[in-house]
Enzyme design. Structure first.
Site, PDB file in Angstrom:
ATOM      1  N   LYS A 155      -7.351   3.116  -2.911  1.00 28.96           N
ATOM      2  CA  LYS A 155      -7.683   3.098  -1.487  1.00 28.96           C
ATOM      3  C   LYS A 155      -7.951   4.519  -1.021  1.00 28.96           C
ATOM      4  CE  LYS A 155      -5.250   1.972   2.858  1.00 28.96           C
ATOM      5  NZ  LYS A 155      -4.025   1.340   3.405  1.00 28.96           N
ATOM      6  N   ASP A 202       0.851  -1.185   0.000  1.00 26.81           N
ATOM      7  CA  ASP A 202       0.000   0.000   0.000  1.00 26.81           C
ATOM      8  C   ASP A 202       0.889   1.239   0.000  1.00 26.81           C
ATOM      9  OD1 ASP A 202      -1.884  -1.980   0.424  1.00 26.81           O
ATOM     10  OD2 ASP A 202      -2.950  -0.901   1.999  1.00 26.81           O
ATOM     11  N   LYS A 238     -10.566  -0.156  -1.830  1.00 23.53           N
ATOM     12  CA  LYS A 238     -10.324  -0.357  -0.405  1.00 23.53           C
ATOM     13  C   LYS A 238     -10.714   0.891   0.370  1.00 23.53           C
ATOM     14  CE  LYS A 238      -6.693  -1.426   3.003  1.00 23.53           C
ATOM     15  NZ  LYS A 238      -5.300  -1.895   3.204  1.00 23.53           N
TER      16      LYS A 238
END
Length: 293
Positions: free
Chosen positions: A202, A138, A238
């Site tokens: 995300k 990430d 996400k």
């Protein structure tokens, strides 16, 4: 590579008012059909169980991961979380604790959470995390560049980091939607991340005041849908930061369901970044208070 010009191929974002109306509609749908044990079980299985604290240590992260690994035996009727998410220096620690389980290891990287370091440092940090056993990475899109309109530069950083990874390593790009604020910037950041190779977009790091919001999620999922329609490549979504209750989880589940369709409701395409939500989801599933994490 030049990415900004490709933004012209996509319609602009909805207005903030239109987005708010869509959130209200989806919130109602979530309450009518998705606040139930089966949805909560899936949402639990989609969690990247996260510890990203300044006081993390080998001892605390080992205990955190050990409890997650023991979940398989304690709750065999509930699918376990998708992964454990930690700082890069703890990847090996988690790998030892979850060895022999199907749990994946997610590492933040690339100068998380601010993304304010040299690109060479970002790429090296990510490469080291993968070398030590991370399955998923990430990173944070360079928000400063997004706010000053340096779209190609922001996307090129993602491209460079993606090029350092094998194809089987999942790259999630955090757009820090709370800092971008407007639907149009959130949409552009999502599209640029996908152009540059993101496997997921995300919402947030959870390290600034405004984290995940349903409004940002709607804009991001619309961008994912539009990108898929043009490219036939599925990118995941996400939600992270501030997802605490079963109702929160069910709302994000319903946003994905309504905008992207049920085919996106797999852990390969939908994740929730959380730790506090885990307890509450377990309580909702079991119908009783469960203090586990």
């Amino acid at each position: 590579m030049e990415y900004a010009n490709h933004l012209k191929e996509y319609a602009p974002a909805w207005s903030a008012e239109h987005v708010e109306e869509e959130v209200a509609r989806i919130r109602k749908a979530a309450g009518e059909r998705n606040r139930n044990a089966e949805v909560y079980k899936f949402c639990y299985s989609a969690i990247d169980l996260t510890t990203l604290s300044c006081n993390d240590s080998v001892a605390s992260v080992t205990e955190f991961a050990r409890k997650a690994a023991e979940f398989y035996e304690k709750y065999p009727h509930i699918p376990n979380v998708a992964s454990i998410c930690i700082y890069p220096s703890f990847v090996e620690t988690v790998g030892v604790a979850v060895d022999g389980t199907p749990m994946r290891i997610t590492s933040v990287g690339g100068g998380f959470p601010a993304s304010q370091t040299y690109l060479e440092v970002k790429a090296l940090e990510v490469a080291m995390a993968v070398e030590n056993g991370a399955d998923e990475i990430d990173i944070v899109l360079n928000v400063g560049r997004m706010l000053t309109g340096e779209y190609d530069e922001a996307a090129n950083e993602v491209e460079v980091i993606r090029s350092e990874l094998d194809e089987d390593v999942v790259l999630k790009v955090i757009i820090e939607s709370g800092a971008l604020k407007t639907p149009e910037l959130i949409r552009r950041a999502s599209l640029l991340s996908m152009f540059a190779g993101a496997d997921f977009v995300k919402t947030s790091t959870g390290k600034i005041d405004v984290a995940a919001t349903p409004e940002a999620a709607v804009v991001m999922c619309q961008a994912i849908r539009d990108y898929y329609e043009k490219t036939d490549r599925k990118v995941g979504f996400k939600a992270a930061g501030g997802v605490r209750t079963p109702e929160d989880a069910a709302l994000y589940y319903t946003i994905v369901e309504e905008i992207l369709g049920r085919e996106w409701l797999t852990t390969d395409l939908f994740r929730i970044g959380a730790s506090s939500a885990a307890n509450n989801l377990l309580s909702a599933i079991e119908g009783k208070p469960v203090k586990y994490y």
